[in-house]
Design an enzyme around this catalytic site. Structure first.
Site, short mmCIF file in Angstrom:
data_model
loop_
_atom_site.label_atom_id
_atom_site.label_comp_id
_atom_site.label_asym_id
_atom_site.label_seq_id
_atom_site.Cartn_x
_atom_site.Cartn_y
_atom_site.Cartn_z
N VAL A 12 0.85 -1.21 0.00
CA VAL A 12 0.00 0.00 0.00
C VAL A 12 0.88 1.25 0.00
O VAL A 12 0.70 2.17 -0.81
CB VAL A 12 -0.95 -0.01 1.22
N ASP A 31 10.66 3.72 5.50
CA ASP A 31 10.47 2.33 5.89
C ASP A 31 11.57 1.97 6.89
O ASP A 31 12.61 2.63 6.94
CB ASP A 31 10.55 1.41 4.65
N LYS A 36 15.60 -2.32 1.79
CA LYS A 36 14.48 -1.98 0.91
C LYS A 36 14.58 -0.50 0.49
O LYS A 36 14.40 -0.15 -0.67
CB LYS A 36 13.14 -2.24 1.63
N GLU A 147 -7.84 2.32 1.71
CA GLU A 147 -7.43 1.97 0.34
C GLU A 147 -8.28 0.81 -0.17
O GLU A 147 -8.76 -0.01 0.61
CB GLU A 147 -5.95 1.58 0.30
N GLU A 151 -4.06 -6.28 -5.44
CA GLU A 151 -2.67 -6.59 -5.82
C GLU A 151 -2.60 -6.87 -7.32
O GLU A 151 -3.48 -7.49 -7.90
CB GLU A 151 -2.18 -7.82 -5.06
N LYS A 200 -14.44 0.21 4.56
CA LYS A 200 -13.36 -0.66 4.09
C LYS A 200 -13.71 -2.12 4.34
O LYS A 200 -13.64 -2.97 3.46
CB LYS A 200 -12.06 -0.29 4.80
N ASN A 204 -14.68 -5.24 1.52
CA ASN A 204 -13.98 -6.53 1.38
C ASN A 204 -14.88 -7.69 1.76
O ASN A 204 -14.86 -8.74 1.11
CB ASN A 204 -12.71 -6.54 2.23
N GLY A 249 -13.81 -20.32 -8.18
CA GLY A 249 -12.39 -20.66 -7.98
C GLY A 249 -12.23 -21.57 -6.78
O GLY A 249 -13.22 -22.05 -6.20
N CYS A 256 -5.36 -9.87 2.45
CA CYS A 256 -6.40 -8.98 2.99
C CYS A 256 -7.68 -9.71 3.38
O CYS A 256 -8.11 -9.64 4.53
CB CYS A 256 -6.71 -7.89 1.98
C1 UDX Z 1 -8.61 -7.23 -2.15
C2 UDX Z 1 -9.63 -6.16 -2.49
O1 UDX Z 1 -10.12 -6.40 -3.82
C3 UDX Z 1 -8.99 -4.78 -2.43
O2 UDX Z 1 -9.94 -3.79 -2.72
C4 UDX Z 1 -8.44 -4.59 -1.02
O3 UDX Z 1 -7.87 -3.31 -0.87
C5 UDX Z 1 -7.42 -5.66 -0.73
O4 UDX Z 1 -8.02 -6.95 -0.85
P1 UDX Z 1 -6.63 -8.50 -3.33
O5 UDX Z 1 -6.35 -9.09 -1.97
O6 UDX Z 1 -5.49 -8.06 -4.18
O7 UDX Z 1 -7.61 -7.19 -3.14
O8 UDX Z 1 -7.42 -9.62 -4.11
P2 UDX Z 1 -8.69 -9.67 -5.06
O9 UDX Z 1 -8.29 -9.38 -6.43
O10 UDX Z 1 -9.79 -8.89 -4.45
O11 UDX Z 1 -9.06 -11.24 -4.94
C6 UDX Z 1 -9.24 -11.77 -3.63
C7 UDX Z 1 -9.40 -13.28 -3.73
O12 UDX Z 1 -10.67 -13.61 -4.33
C8 UDX Z 1 -8.33 -13.96 -4.59
O13 UDX Z 1 -7.95 -15.20 -3.98
C9 UDX Z 1 -9.05 -14.21 -5.91
O14 UDX Z 1 -8.53 -15.34 -6.62
C10 UDX Z 1 -10.47 -14.48 -5.43
N1 UDX Z 1 -11.48 -14.18 -6.44
C11 UDX Z 1 -11.67 -12.88 -6.81
C12 UDX Z 1 -12.25 -15.21 -6.97
O15 UDX Z 1 -12.06 -16.38 -6.64
N2 UDX Z 1 -13.21 -14.91 -7.89
C13 UDX Z 1 -13.44 -13.61 -8.29
O16 UDX Z 1 -14.31 -13.40 -9.13
C14 UDX Z 1 -12.63 -12.57 -7.74
#
Ligand code: UDX
Length: 426
Positions: A12, A31, A36, A147, A151, A200, A204, A249, A256
């Site tokens: 972030v 940091d 890093k 945020e 990723e 937030k 999620n 999936g 997160c």
């Molecule tokens: C997430 C939130 O999207 C983001 O807004 C927050 O700030 C951080 O957490 P991220 O952890 O990068 O982001 O992953 P994301 O792309 O959201 O996917 C989360 C998980 O859900 C992954 O394991 C992904 O494979 C799974 N996923 C996502 C599915 O299985 N199907 C989907 O349609 C979408």
């Protein structure tokens, strides 16, 4: 433009620092990790984020961005101090905000009068007030600015967000923070701090609910003989639902979702509400790992013990190198506990260092499939979709595929003579 300090150069913080510099601000990012900091000042990016290397190099060459060791080196001339610090899950599931408390203690006396602390870390509802009481300075405002960065696409999510959320009890401070984003074309939603922090977790947990729901729906489709992709087309066409984030999936993971879900359940408990719906979403996700394993078991005729199982994909999703709380590793653990021998290939995982010992790492798909009794697709890497499965079949001991991302063409795989299973498709 403003002087901004960003404390924390992780997923972030690094994205926030480079993007705020890209928006025209002068940013110092701090940091604790000296190696890093040195690497970043040389333009080396330690994480896999599209466009981040270019933005980092731009910021360094235009001298609108630099990195220092320790928060105290970053804050003395800054109007804004962004907190982008890890808030890991404690053993009891609650978010641990000790990194934030420590930094506040370190800087509270030296941040300039009239500056604003901007908390971008994902923190329990009520942390804004907790930070205020730690800062103990009437001339420093504390604003929440959560945020929503995925990723792999964090730069896009920062520069082209669906919305910017600002939580503050001080309208002037809220106005100043929203001014930082003047060049961003997105609605700014200004609310009280408790609501901003809740938005937030609400986001999620609703996203995780969508994924758990569609995974459960895929199981229903299998039971009744419907096709999940057709169902999603009809479901997603409803404007109130939308078709995004409805891809079946092996379950959701990452750094997160798992921790945020546990934190929200604990927060609700502590506040006197039993969030059973969210507990069910978490439980459905655990069940999804087990469902994938039972499908593999069926493919190998209930003889997992001693079977050689290939795993394609280890990261928690495609386009990242992150293994944290990856569903693939959850599935691997369960397969290994049933006696399967595991070999895995992931284009972004080059060394065993972050892997459980029971997983042997292959350098390519062919090596992973050699002598395999079944292969499981766990991450939707394009390399797996594009692969020549007709040729790959001959590497295997038996042509069996469990496609836990619905990433391949079902009909084509069956025509190639594979014993093929996936999630809810006919
Ligand atoms: C997430 C939130 O999207 C983001 O807004 C927050 O700030 C951080 O957490 P991220 O952890 O990068 O982001 O992953 P994301 O792309 O959201 O996917 C989360 C998980 O859900 C992954 O394991 C992904 O494979 C799974 N996923 C996502 C599915 O299985 N199907 C989907 O349609 C979408």
């Amino acid at each position: 433009m403003s002087g901004v300090a960003v404390i924390g150069a992780g997923y972030v913080g690094l994205t926030t620092a480079t993007c705020l510099a890209h928006l025209g601000h002068t940013v110092i990012c701090a940091d604790i990790d000296e190696k890093k900091v040195d690497a970043l000042n040389k333009g080396e990016v330690p994480i896999h984020e599209t466009r981040l290397p270019e933005l980092l190099r731009d910021g360094l060459s235009q001298q609108t961005l630099k990195f220092v060791v320790g928060a105290r080196q970053a804050v003395t001339d800054s109007e804004f101090v962004f907190l982008c610090l890890p808030t890991p899950q404690s053993d009891d599931g609650r978010a641990d905000i000790s990194a934030i408390s420590q930094v506040i203690e370190e800087i509270r006396e030296i941040i300039p009068a009239g500056s604003t602390i901007v908390n971008k870390s994902t923190t329990p509802v009520g942390t804004n007030a907790a930070i205020q009481s730690l800062v103990r300075r009437g001339d420093v405002a504390v604003v929440s600015n959560p945020e929503f960065l995925r990723e792999g696409v964090a730069v896009t999510d920062f520069l082209q967000p669906d919305r910017i959320v600002i939580g503050s009890t001080d309208p002037e401070a809220a106005q100043k923070v929203s001014g930082l984003y003047n060049a961003v074309d997105a609605p700014i939603i200004t609310v009280d701090p408790l609501s901003a922090e809740t938005i937030k977790y609400a986001t999620n947990s609703f996203l995780a609910t969508k994924v758990s729901f569609v995974n459960a729906l895929a199981a229903v489709c299998e039971a009744v003989g419907a096709d999940i992709e057709s169902v999603i087309r009809g479901l997603g066409a409803d404007q109130r639902i939308g078709s995004r984030f409805l891809q079946p999936g092996p379950g959701w993971g990452g750094s997160c979702f798992p921790k945020d879900m546990q934190a929200l359940v604990r927060m609700a408990d502590d506040a006197g509400y039993q969030f059973d719906l969210l507990r069910a979403v978490i439980e459905a996700n655990e069940q999804q790992f087990a469902r994938v394993v039972s499908k593999v078991e069926r493919l190998v005729g209930d003889k997992l013990g001693g079977a050689k199982i290939s795993l394609l994909g280890l990261t928690f999703k495609a386009h990242t190198d992150d293994l944290r709380n990856s569903p693939a590793l959850e599935v691997a653990k369960l397969l290994s506990s049933e006696g399967a021998r595991l070999i895995a290939y992931d284009p972004m995982v080059e060394s065993n260092s972050g892997l459980p010992t029971e997983i042997e790492l292959a350098q390519n798909i062919e090596q992973a499939l050699t002598g395999s009794d079944a292969v499981v697709i766990l991450t939707e890497w394009p390399e797996f979709t594009r692969a020549n499965w007709g040729a790959l079949r001959d590497f295997m001991n038996a042509p069996r595929v469990l496609d836990a991302r619905n990433a391949l063409d079902r009909r084509a795989m069956l025509d190639l003579g594979f014993q093929y299973d996936d999630l809810g498709r006919i």
